[in-house]
Design an enzyme around this catalytic site. Structure first.
Site, PDB file in Angstrom:
ATOM      1  CD1 TRP A   1     -56.493   5.025 -77.876  1.00  0.00           C
ATOM      2  CD2 TRP A   1     -56.632   4.663 -75.674  1.00  0.00           C
ATOM      3  NE1 TRP A   1     -57.685   4.404 -77.640  1.00  0.00           N
ATOM      4  CE2 TRP A   1     -57.806   4.168 -76.298  1.00  0.00           C
ATOM      5  CE3 TRP A   1     -56.514   4.561 -74.296  1.00  0.00           C
ATOM      6  CZ2 TRP A   1     -58.830   3.556 -75.580  1.00  0.00           C
ATOM      7  CZ3 TRP A   1     -57.530   3.964 -73.580  1.00  0.00           C
ATOM      8  CH2 TRP A   1     -58.670   3.462 -74.217  1.00  0.00           C
TER       9      TRP A   1
ATOM     10  CG  ASP B   1     -64.091  -5.375 -83.739  1.00  0.00           C
ATOM     11  OD1 ASP B   1     -64.285  -6.343 -84.489  1.00  0.00           O
ATOM     12  OD2 ASP B   1     -63.018  -5.183 -83.136  1.00  0.00           O
TER      13      ASP B   1
ATOM     14  NE  ARG C   1     -58.366  -3.433 -79.982  1.00  0.00           N
ATOM     15  CZ  ARG C   1     -59.412  -3.671 -80.765  1.00  0.00           C
ATOM     16  NH1 ARG C   1     -59.238  -4.008 -82.030  1.00  0.00           N
ATOM     17  NH2 ARG C   1     -60.637  -3.587 -80.295  1.00  0.00           N
TER      18      ARG C   1
ATOM     19  CD1 TRP D   1     -58.998   2.202 -92.012  1.00  0.00           C
ATOM     20  CD2 TRP D   1     -59.467   2.273 -94.186  1.00  0.00           C
ATOM     21  NE1 TRP D   1     -57.885   1.750 -92.677  1.00  0.00           N
ATOM     22  CE2 TRP D   1     -58.148   1.781 -94.011  1.00  0.00           C
ATOM     23  CE3 TRP D   1     -59.977   2.421 -95.474  1.00  0.00           C
ATOM     24  CZ2 TRP D   1     -57.335   1.442 -95.101  1.00  0.00           C
ATOM     25  CZ3 TRP D   1     -59.167   2.084 -96.546  1.00  0.00           C
ATOM     26  CH2 TRP D   1     -57.874   1.593 -96.372  1.00  0.00           C
ATOM     27  CG  ASP D   2     -60.508   1.493 -85.627  1.00  0.00           C
ATOM     28  OD1 ASP D   2     -59.552   2.281 -85.474  1.00  0.00           O
ATOM     29  OD2 ASP D   2     -61.221   1.114 -84.680  1.00  0.00           O
TER      30      ASP D   2
ATOM     31  CG  ASN E   1     -58.013  -0.596 -83.153  1.00  0.00           C
ATOM     32  OD1 ASN E   1     -58.117   0.419 -82.469  1.00  0.00           O
ATOM     33  ND2 ASN E   1     -59.041  -1.135 -83.785  1.00  0.00           N
TER      34      ASN E   1
ATOM     35  CG  ASP F   1     -61.087   4.780 -79.259  1.00  0.00           C
ATOM     36  OD1 ASP F   1     -61.727   5.101 -80.279  1.00  0.00           O
ATOM     37  OD2 ASP F   1     -60.204   3.898 -79.267  1.00  0.00           O
TER      38      ASP F   1
END
Length: 682
Positions: free
Chosen positions: A162, A323, A399, A433-434, A436, A501
């Site tokens: 990540w 978000d 998360r 569209w995420d 996580n 990210d």
């Protein structure tokens, strides 16, 4: 010796398969430039075996355990785990080939499928299984790819984590086995489902698996001088039960060849992805502003409108609220699943807010995470059975959230209804569209035999297909905590994807360098932000950040409210320049010039009579190790050496041979660390 052979031809390559003289299997005869099949096969390993079977040494296209017991098989099936089949016929049509094999004892019919993709040098391969009775499939790879090598094979793959995805990585494999993959219910951040293999010279072979779930790619350097690569999905349950009369198809494996090395191979993949995009390719990718890095979860109408006004002033065309816009979402511990705008954040109504954004001349977009649910949400209270879970075991949070079982039809219907409601109620032109978190306690109590990973992938693709059909004017961005779910199935159903990210300038340059080896510029969303370097903290200018971002689909994510008037004016100039060249970037042929490890690197785009070069100083900003007064140079490629090219900004004219041999000059300094050069052919 006479063989039964079939040849598939693409725009510049040919692929020839034959029936083996040593047994009931198909094997590769030749793969490379057109005409490579004209002559004895370079992959004829017949009779060169000792202490293994001929099938173990063969350049087989696909073999089950049983026939190939020692050196890696693509299929393991039945109680005995072995399959001993016989050839059962071939069907060849324009651009396609099907080779069938049948095992009477297990009742399994296996069909090896091939299809060329018009206008590209890509051949798609997959396998279909049909069982006469219920049959357990432990391994069901899509295909095996054979590559002739002399000496060690140079494997190139995309590794990372990540915030450090798509790191171009090389490995010399002389003997042994190399495996990459993911068990995270998505391709993941650690590896991309993509591999390139090279040996002598510039020729490069590549594969990419079209699958949004668990997967593996395994390369085996075999005795006698060959590399054989197996690829396919990995069932979560360890096996798939094939019902009597049922036909199961594996994911497609895209196979590509280029005589021009990794750079040429990248252009094969770019052309393929432009074809996957279809007519939507010709829709201009709008300059996006996303509010996440400016506001985080602190979302309210007044603050968002302030940002939208600043974005419109510098030339942005699209405003995306990330978000934090929905009820219960003060932080990452709540709200997911309850997809209704927060009335406290938007006291005059969300529709009024959207209208005010659009009144600024901006399109409007929204972030969603449809597969996620918060434990404290109303959705979870009403449907706790919708999440992945194992009876008697705790459900772990990642998360601070759980994951919906998108393989369930009722969950799919909920997600579709939610997206239809949002897109039907509000004037939304863009959807991000995420995803996580990966699945952990992956179960569906009481469901009986299931194939959870495949069912989740099918549900995900079903929703994306619905969006494309029911809301064709909505642009869809694919994201999974950055670049955790990017492969051809997603690329074919979205308009852009989010590689990482990490938006820090030097970090992002390296991420994009790897990304563009596998994926096309028109799908690569990239933002300008104020983020400091995470892995490479060397500072770079605002110009560097803009030139880097406009190598794909330009976006801005910085807090524009803290930018100075000079920075805002510079941003407006860069955005205007991007709009002038984005058709070249998105429709043209891209060439990667150097690497981020060089003192200078860049990307060259050619379309029509225009060439656009995005150039970067990746060394020290005092010009070292360059000699004082001597500019660094980037050699261009693919130009006509007899033509002349004019720099539209300076008026300088160069001969094509000069640009190919000496290159474009760049005098880097602390104030000048990136440039965008537009050349027109005269």
């Amino acid at each position: 010796m006479t063989y039964t052979r079939w040849t598939l031809r693409t725009e510049h390559t040919s692929y020839t398969v034959r029936l083996s003289p040593d047994g009931p299997w198909a094997e590769l005869d030749a793969w490379g430039p057109l005409g490579v099949e004209d002559g004895p096969s370079a992959l004829d390993w017949s009779h060169r075996t000792h202490f293994i079977t001929p099938a173990d040494a063969a350049p087989a296209e696909y073999l089950p355990y049983g026939l190939r017991p020692f050196t890696g098989s693509e299929l393991i099936a039945g109680d005995e785990r072995g399959v001993w089949w016989e050839f059962d016929g071939a069907e060849q049509a324009e651009g396609g080939l099907r080779l069938a094999f049948t095992d009477e004892k297990t009742g399994l019919r296996t069909v090896l499928c091939y299809e060329t993709v018009p206008g590209t040098d890509v051949i798609l391969r997959w396998t279909e299984f049909t069982a006469a009775g219920e049959l357990r499939l432990e391994r069901l790879d899509s295909a095996a790819v054979n590559i002739p090598v002399t000496g060690a094979a140079r494997l190139t793959y995309l590794a990372g984590q990540w915030s450090q995805e798509f790191q171009l990585t090389h490995l010399d494999l002389e003997r042994g086995t190399f495996t990459i993959g993911s068990l995270q219910g998505a391709p993941g951040h650690a590896y991309a489902p993509w591999l390139a293999v090279r040996s002598d010279g510039d020729a490069a072979y590549g594969i990419a698996l079209e699958w949004s779930g668990n997967w593996h790619i395994t390369a085996e350097a075999e005795p006698g001088g060959a590399v054989r690569v197996r690829a396919g999905r990995v069932p979560h349950e360890g096996a798939v039960l094939l019902a009597a009369g049922e036909t199961l198809s594996t994911p497609r494996l895209a196979c590509a060849f280029s005589p021009d090395g990794l750079d040429g191979l990248s252009r094969v993949w770019h052309r393929y992805e432009r074809r996957l995009t279809g007519e939507r390719l010709h829709r201009p990718r709008k300059v996006l502003y996303n509010s996440w890095e400016a506001t985080g979860f602190d979302v309210d109408a007044a603050g968002q409108l302030e940002l939208a006004k600043a974005a419109a002033d510098i030339g942005a065309e699209l405003f995306v609220v990330d978000d934090g816009w929905f009820t219960g979402r003060a932080d990452d511990t709540g709200g997911l699943g309850d997809w209704y705008p927060d009335p406290q954040a938007f006291p005059e109504g969300f529709d009024r807010f959207v209208a005010e954004v659009r009144a600024l001349g901006l399109d409007f977009g929204l972030w969603v995470e449809p597969e996620a649910v918060s434990p404290g949400s109303r959705l979870y209270a009403e449907h706790p059975e919708w999440v992945y879970r194992v009876d008697g075991r705790p459900s772990r949070l990642v998360r601070n959230q759980l994951l919906l079982d998108l393989g369930r039809t009722d969950v799919q219907e909920f997600v579709i209804a939610t997206l239809d409601r949002l897109l039907g109620t509000y004037d939304i032109g863009y959807l991000k569209w995420d995803m996580n978190r990966p699945p952990t306690e992956r179960g569906r109590p009481g469901a009986g035999p299931v194939d959870l990973d495949a069912e989740h992938v099918a549900g995900y693709l079903r929703v994306l297909d619905h969006l494309r059909t029911a809301h064709p004017d909505v642009t869809v961005e694919g994201c999974a905590g950055g670049g955790g779910r990017i492969e051809h199935a997603t690329v074919a159903r979205t308009d852009v994807v989010w590689p990482s990210d990490n938006t820090a300038p030097m970090d992002r340059l390296r991420i994009q360098h790897g990304f563009l080896h596998a994926h096309a510029p028109h799908v690569m969303s990239s933002w300008v932000t104020d983020a400091p370097g995470i892995l490479d903290p060397r500072p770079r200018s605002l110009a560097f950040r803009f030139v880097n971002a406009l190598c794909g689909v330009l976006g801005i994510g910085a807090d524009l409210r803290v930018w100075t008037p000079a920075e805002q004016a510079e941003a407006a100039r860069w955005i205007a320049r991007y709009k002038e060249v984005r058709d070249v970037v998105h429709l043209g042929e891209a060439r990667l010039l150097g690497t981020p490890d060089d003192t200078s690197c860049g990307v060259q785009y050619d379309h029509g009579d225009r060439t656009v070069v995005a150039a970067f100083s990746t060394g020290r900003l005092d010009g070292a190790p360059l000699l004082t007064g001597r500019p660094d140079r980037l050699r261009l490629r693919g130009l006509d050496p007899a033509a002349r090219y004019r720099d539209t900004a300076t008026g300088t004219t160069y001969g094509g041979a000069h640009l190919l041999h000496h290159g474009l000059p760049f005098a880097w300094s602390a104030d000048h660390d990136a440039d965008l050069v537009v050349l027109t052919r005269r």
